[in-house]
Motif scaffolding. Structure first.
Motif, PDB file in Angstrom:
ATOM      1  N   ALA A 132      40.324  46.031  46.000  1.00 47.81           N
ATOM      2  CA  ALA A 132      39.544  46.062  47.241  1.00 47.81           C
ATOM      3  C   ALA A 132      40.407  45.741  48.445  1.00 47.81           C
ATOM      4  CB  ALA A 132      38.391  45.054  47.152  1.00 47.81           C
ATOM      5  N   LYS A 133      40.145  46.461  49.551  1.00 46.13           N
ATOM      6  CA  LYS A 133      40.846  46.174  50.796  1.00 46.13           C
ATOM      7  C   LYS A 133      40.436  44.807  51.339  1.00 46.13           C
ATOM      8  CE  LYS A 133      41.350  51.032  52.184  1.00 46.13           C
ATOM      9  NZ  LYS A 133      41.025  52.046  53.210  1.00 46.13           N
ATOM     10  N   SER A 134      39.238  44.362  50.981  1.00 47.53           N
ATOM     11  CA  SER A 134      38.712  43.090  51.485  1.00 47.53           C
ATOM     12  C   SER A 134      39.010  41.917  50.564  1.00 47.53           C
ATOM     13  CB  SER A 134      37.194  43.206  51.671  1.00 47.53           C
ATOM     14  OG  SER A 134      36.573  43.561  50.439  1.00 47.53           O
ATOM     15  N   ALA A 135      39.881  42.113  49.578  1.00 45.43           N
ATOM     16  CA  ALA A 135      40.149  41.069  48.584  1.00 45.43           C
ATOM     17  C   ALA A 135      40.816  39.849  49.221  1.00 45.43           C
ATOM     18  CB  ALA A 135      41.039  41.617  47.475  1.00 45.43           C
ATOM     19  N   MET A 136      40.529  38.701  48.653  1.00 45.83           N
ATOM     20  CA  MET A 136      41.168  37.462  49.099  1.00 45.83           C
ATOM     21  C   MET A 136      42.661  37.507  48.722  1.00 45.83           C
ATOM     22  SD  MET A 136      40.213  34.721  46.131  1.00 45.83           S
ATOM     23  CE  MET A 136      40.901  34.942  44.478  1.00 45.83           C
ATOM     24  N   LEU A 137      43.425  36.560  49.261  1.00 43.33           N
ATOM     25  CA  LEU A 137      44.852  36.483  48.949  1.00 43.33           C
ATOM     26  C   LEU A 137      45.082  35.850  47.578  1.00 43.33           C
ATOM     27  CD1 LEU A 137      46.273  35.354  52.422  1.00 43.33           C
ATOM     28  CD2 LEU A 137      46.265  37.650  51.427  1.00 43.33           C
ATOM     29  N   GLY A 138      44.224  34.891  47.230  1.00 49.75           N
ATOM     30  CA  GLY A 138      44.378  34.217  45.950  1.00 49.75           C
ATOM     31  C   GLY A 138      43.727  32.855  45.986  1.00 49.75           C
ATOM     32  N   TYR A 139      43.841  32.121  44.876  1.00 48.92           N
ATOM     33  CA  TYR A 139      43.289  30.765  44.781  1.00 48.92           C
ATOM     34  C   TYR A 139      44.366  29.743  45.157  1.00 48.92           C
ATOM     35  CZ  TYR A 139      39.636  32.993  41.919  1.00 48.92           C
ATOM     36  OH  TYR A 139      38.627  33.795  41.462  1.00 48.92           O
ATOM     37  N   LEU A 140      43.938  28.585  45.635  1.00 49.77           N
ATOM     38  CA  LEU A 140      44.855  27.497  45.945  1.00 49.77           C
ATOM     39  C   LEU A 140      45.086  26.658  44.686  1.00 49.77           C
ATOM     40  CD1 LEU A 140      46.468  25.949  48.133  1.00 49.77           C
ATOM     41  CD2 LEU A 140      44.385  24.582  48.534  1.00 49.77           C
ATOM     42  N   ASN A 141      46.328  26.515  44.312  1.00 48.75           N
ATOM     43  CA  ASN A 141      46.705  25.698  43.154  1.00 48.75           C
ATOM     44  C   ASN A 141      45.990  26.134  41.875  1.00 48.75           C
ATOM     45  OD1 ASN A 141      48.334  24.066  44.847  1.00 48.75           O
ATOM     46  ND2 ASN A 141      46.561  22.807  45.390  1.00 48.75           N
ATOM     47  N   ALA A 142      45.884  27.436  41.691  1.00 46.99           N
ATOM     48  CA  ALA A 142      45.234  27.995  40.502  1.00 46.99           C
ATOM     49  C   ALA A 142      45.937  29.306  40.136  1.00 46.99           C
ATOM     50  CB  ALA A 142      43.754  28.239  40.769  1.00 46.99           C
ATOM     51  N   PRO A 143      45.794  29.745  38.877  1.00 48.90           N
ATOM     52  CA  PRO A 143      46.446  30.983  38.439  1.00 48.90           C
ATOM     53  C   PRO A 143      46.025  32.191  39.271  1.00 48.90           C
ATOM     54  CG  PRO A 143      45.661  29.725  36.560  1.00 48.90           C
ATOM     55  CD  PRO A 143      45.108  29.063  37.772  1.00 48.90           C
ATOM     56  N   ASN A 144      46.915  33.144  39.419  1.00 49.46           N
ATOM     57  CA  ASN A 144      46.654  34.367  40.172  1.00 49.46           C
ATOM     58  C   ASN A 144      45.709  35.277  39.379  1.00 49.46           C
ATOM     59  OD1 ASN A 144      46.723  36.604  41.819  1.00 49.46           O
ATOM     60  ND2 ASN A 144      48.821  37.180  41.304  1.00 49.46           N
ATOM     61  N   PRO A 145      44.540  35.635  39.940  1.00 47.85           N
ATOM     62  CA  PRO A 145      43.567  36.456  39.208  1.00 47.85           C
ATOM     63  C   PRO A 145      43.837  37.954  39.317  1.00 47.85           C
ATOM     64  CG  PRO A 145      42.653  35.853  41.311  1.00 47.85           C
ATOM     65  CD  PRO A 145      44.018  35.221  41.252  1.00 47.85           C
ATOM     66  N   PHE A 146      44.920  38.340  40.009  1.00 46.35           N
ATOM     67  CA  PHE A 146      45.226  39.754  40.213  1.00 46.35           C
ATOM     68  C   PHE A 146      46.323  40.233  39.255  1.00 46.35           C
ATOM     69  CE2 PHE A 146      43.530  38.309  44.270  1.00 46.35           C
ATOM     70  CZ  PHE A 146      42.663  39.327  44.626  1.00 46.35           C
ATOM     71  N   THR A 147      46.247  41.509  38.906  1.00 48.50           N
ATOM     72  CA  THR A 147      47.316  42.118  38.116  1.00 48.50           C
ATOM     73  C   THR A 147      48.510  42.372  39.038  1.00 48.50           C
ATOM     74  OG1 THR A 147      46.541  44.369  38.572  1.00 48.50           O
ATOM     75  CG2 THR A 147      45.622  43.250  36.624  1.00 48.50           C
ATOM     76  N   GLU A 148      49.629  42.752  38.465  1.00 43.04           N
ATOM     77  CA  GLU A 148      50.821  43.003  39.266  1.00 43.04           C
ATOM     78  C   GLU A 148      50.625  44.141  40.264  1.00 43.04           C
ATOM     79  OE1 GLU A 148      54.217  43.556  36.835  1.00 43.04           O
ATOM     80  OE2 GLU A 148      54.225  41.500  36.046  1.00 43.04           O
ATOM     81  N   ASP A 149      49.744  45.087  39.911  1.00 40.09           N
ATOM     82  CA  ASP A 149      49.493  46.209  40.823  1.00 40.09           C
ATOM     83  C   ASP A 149      48.257  46.005  41.697  1.00 40.09           C
ATOM     84  OD1 ASP A 149      47.942  46.375  38.566  1.00 40.09           O
ATOM     85  OD2 ASP A 149      48.084  48.543  38.350  1.00 40.09           O
ATOM     86  N   GLY A 150      47.772  44.761  41.783  1.00 43.89           N
ATOM     87  CA  GLY A 150      46.750  44.426  42.775  1.00 43.89           C
ATOM     88  C   GLY A 150      45.300  44.549  42.371  1.00 43.89           C
ATOM     89  N   TRP A 151      45.001  44.664  41.068  1.00 43.71           N
ATOM     90  CA  TRP A 151      43.612  44.764  40.613  1.00 43.71           C
ATOM     91  C   TRP A 151      43.096  43.364  40.272  1.00 43.71           C
ATOM     92  CZ3 TRP A 151      40.805  49.373  40.166  1.00 43.71           C
ATOM     93  CH2 TRP A 151      41.529  50.538  40.430  1.00 43.71           C
TER      94      TRP A 151
END
Length: 270
Positions: A132-151
């Motif tokens: 999504a273009k409107s996706a958040m950047l990520g969580y603070l002090n938590a694992p990255n919920p996105f795949t390497e290609d941005g899903w």
């Protein structure tokens, strides 16, 4: 919030009730000729249980939207049978991404098409992922919920039928019984069809032999003999479900099985 802003930006009127009970909400629908009712599967079930709909004229109501949690199929079909003229629409959104456009295949169907401008969807190993273009950047002090290609990995287990998906439930809530996957919503939908059942929550508990076993907490409309009801429930489920899906442990509770926001209290495996 999405419904509120969308309605106001399109010159609509929002009706707010002080106490969100089926009676008060349906009374407001009749009084103000409400056309759209955004709600949750849990609240729809409470409307059915209360039978408050028998006391009000709901002919103005054109659309009922539901989301935030899986919808038991039995609840959806029963509501549709009572109100065949009302369009039932499943919604889908996440705080991390925003609200996606959605289109239910039919009012009494759990199959839904999701996406829209700025969103892409795909299913990987039975799990829904969204870009999504409107996706958040990520969580603070938590694992990255996105795949390497941005899903974004939603954690929702789904089935696919062309452009439509059917949301089975959260991957974290799946009960693994001897290698067989059990989705709590499927069991809840069956139990909800029993007489005298107000609410039910199905969850897993660890078992030394099968890994996990299916358990159920049931809130009854009227008091009943716990042992006799548990026997009747198992018999009812055996006729409609595979053996490994039948609840092994049944607890009759007096507490409501939903939060103040009319969302089912999360199931936790123990």
């Amino acid at each position: 919030i999405n419904t509120l802003l969308y309605t106001l930006s399109n010159a609509g009127t929002v009706i707010v009730v002080n106490n969100r009970t089926p009676k008060n909400v349906l009374e407001a629908v009749e009084k103000y000729q409400v056309e759209l009712l955004p709600t949750s599967p849990t609240f729809i079930n409470l409307i059915l249980l209360s039978e408050a709909y028998k006391n009000y004229n709901l002919l103005s109501l054109k659309t009922v939207t539901y989301g935030t949690e899986p919808m038991p199929e039995s609840t959806l079909k029963r509501f549709h049978q009572l109100f065949p003229e009302i369009q039932l629409k499943q919604t889908y959104g996440l705080s991390e991404l925003g609200i996606l456009s959605s289109k239910s295949k039919k009012s009494d169907s759990l199959w839904v098409k999701i996406g829209g401008e700025g969103f892409e969807t795909r299913v990987v190993d039975g799990l829904l992922e969204i870009k999504a273009k409107s996706a958040m950047l990520g969580y603070l002090n938590a694992p990255n919920p996105f795949t390497e290609d941005g899903w974004f990995k939603t954690g929702d287990s789904v089935l696919m039928d062309g452009e439509y998906v059917k949301i089975l439930g959260r991957q974290s809530e799946i009960i693994n019984v001897g290698g067989e996957k059990v989705y709590p919503t499927e069991i809840e939908s069956v139990i909800q069809e029993m007489a005298n059942v107000a609410e039910v929550t199905v969850f897993g508990k660890k078992n030394a032999i099968t890994g996990s076993m299916v358990c159920a907490k049931v809130l009854l409309e009227q008091k009943d003999n716990s042992k006799e009801f548990s026997i009747a429930l198992k018999k009812f489920c055996r006729k409609r479900l595979q053996a490994f899906k039948v609840p092994v442990k049944i607890e009759i509770v007096e507490q409501k099985q939903h939060s103040k926001r009319f969302k089912k209290i999360k199931r936790q495996e123990s």
